[in-house]
Motif scaffolding. Structure first.
Motif, PDB file in Angstrom:
ATOM      1  N   UNK A 135       0.661  -1.480  -0.399  1.00  6.27           N
ATOM      2  CA  UNK A 135       0.270   0.218   0.201  1.00  6.27           C
ATOM      3  C   UNK A 135       1.156   0.916  -0.092  1.00  6.27           C
ATOM      4  N   UNK A 136       1.628   0.990   0.822  1.00  4.42           N
ATOM      5  CA  UNK A 136       2.687   2.608   1.112  1.00  4.42           C
ATOM      6  C   UNK A 136       3.448   2.212  -0.783  1.00  4.42           C
ATOM      7  N   UNK A 137       4.192   1.560  -0.773  1.00  4.19           N
ATOM      8  CA  UNK A 137       4.519   1.918  -2.095  1.00  4.19           C
ATOM      9  C   UNK A 137       3.559   2.176  -3.952  1.00  4.19           C
ATOM     10  N   UNK A 138       2.457   2.018  -3.499  1.00  3.90           N
ATOM     11  CA  UNK A 138       1.767   2.341  -4.348  1.00  3.90           C
ATOM     12  C   UNK A 138       1.159   3.942  -4.339  1.00  3.90           C
ATOM     13  N   UNK A 139       1.124   4.549  -3.175  1.00  5.34           N
ATOM     14  CA  UNK A 139       1.023   5.609  -1.803  1.00  5.34           C
ATOM     15  C   UNK A 139       2.579   6.686  -2.612  1.00  5.34           C
ATOM     16  N   UNK A 140       3.415   6.043  -2.575  1.00  5.41           N
ATOM     17  CA  UNK A 140       4.605   6.188  -3.216  1.00  5.41           C
ATOM     18  C   UNK A 140       4.874   6.842  -4.704  1.00  5.41           C
ATOM     19  N   UNK A 141       3.995   5.750  -5.328  1.00  7.49           N
ATOM     20  CA  UNK A 141       3.975   5.262  -7.144  1.00  7.49           C
ATOM     21  C   UNK A 141       2.991   6.998  -7.821  1.00  7.49           C
ATOM     22  N   UNK A 142       2.059   6.949  -6.522  1.00  4.86           N
ATOM     23  CA  UNK A 142       1.391   7.758  -6.722  1.00  4.86           C
ATOM     24  C   UNK A 142       1.854   9.422  -6.596  1.00  4.86           C
ATOM     25  N   UNK A 143       2.310   9.836  -5.143  1.00  5.60           N
ATOM     26  CA  UNK A 143       3.352  10.917  -4.802  1.00  5.60           C
ATOM     27  C   UNK A 143       4.437  10.894  -5.944  1.00  5.60           C
ATOM     28  N   UNK A 144       4.883  10.187  -6.618  1.00  4.55           N
ATOM     29  CA  UNK A 144       5.663  10.994  -7.521  1.00  4.55           C
ATOM     30  C   UNK A 144       5.244  10.797  -8.583  1.00  4.55           C
ATOM     31  N   UNK A 145       4.567  10.636  -9.326  1.00  4.52           N
ATOM     32  CA  UNK A 145       3.724  11.382 -10.568  1.00  4.52           C
ATOM     33  C   UNK A 145       3.623  11.888  -9.838  1.00  4.52           C
TER      34      UNK A 145
END
Length: 192
Positions: A135-145
């Motif tokens: 879940x954190x990795x998904x959040x990181x991907x969204x914030x990175x975008x």
């Protein structure tokens, strides 16, 4: 002085004042725009940083859970500890991005251990931690975008003639993209 000359002088003076006000308004507006873009990039980075910190807070628990099953996988644990330390010692966005990318490689190898250790796959703590990390990795991907979108907007503006002028006045430079290194773009290999 004649009335006609005085009238003409006042009109010329009014035009000069109006042009000065318009020029000052344009400079102030451009300056404020580049400052807002710069602050937006910083804000978006703070969100990425927040999610990365969350990841780094979860990792020690995950590592401790896995250690009991895979004690001989010492290299992975050392890489994770080193990447985590490097991240918290980093002072620039570029350094934090590099250490985060290093951590992603180590994490993917750590998560692949579950394939080699069936009993680990069944461990409830490991599964909960893995879900939290995913879940954190998904959040990181969204914030990175979102961060990269803000960087794109700022860097594109700075490359324009007026944007470059206003950026130099405001002391704002191009921002660093959060890019995934080439080595991380390959799918990890699972060997049994």
């Amino acid at each position: 002085m004649s009335k006609g000359f005085l009238k003409t002088a006042l009109v010329v003076l009014a035009v000069i004042v109006l042009a000065g006000v318009l020029l000052a308004g344009t400079v102030i507006s451009g300056y404020n725009r580049v400052v807002r873009m710069d602050e937006n990039v910083k804000n978006k980075w703070a969100q990425v940083d927040n999610q990365l910190k969350r990841r780094y807070d979860l990792i020690p628990n995950l590592v401790e859970t896995v250690k009991g099953y895979a004690a001989h996988e010492k290299g992975i644990f050392e890489d994770i500890a080193q990447a985590r330390t490097k991240y918290f010692q980093s002072t620039t966005v570029k350094d934090k991005i590099q250490s985060a990318n290093q951590m992603e490689g180590a994490l993917s190898r750590l998560l692949l251990l579950r394939e080699a250790y069936p009993q680990l796959k069944a461990n409830e703590n490991f599964l909960k931690l893995q879900d939290s990390l995913e879940g954190t990795e998904n959040r990181i991907a969204v914030e990175r975008k979102r961060y990269n979108d803000a960087v794109l907007e700022l860097n594109s503006y700075i490359r324009t003639f007026w944007g470059r002028l206003f950026a130099s006045i405001a002391g704002v430079g191009q921002a660093e993209y959060y890019q995934v290194p080439e080595t991380e773009k390959e799918a990890p290999k699972v060997k049994f």
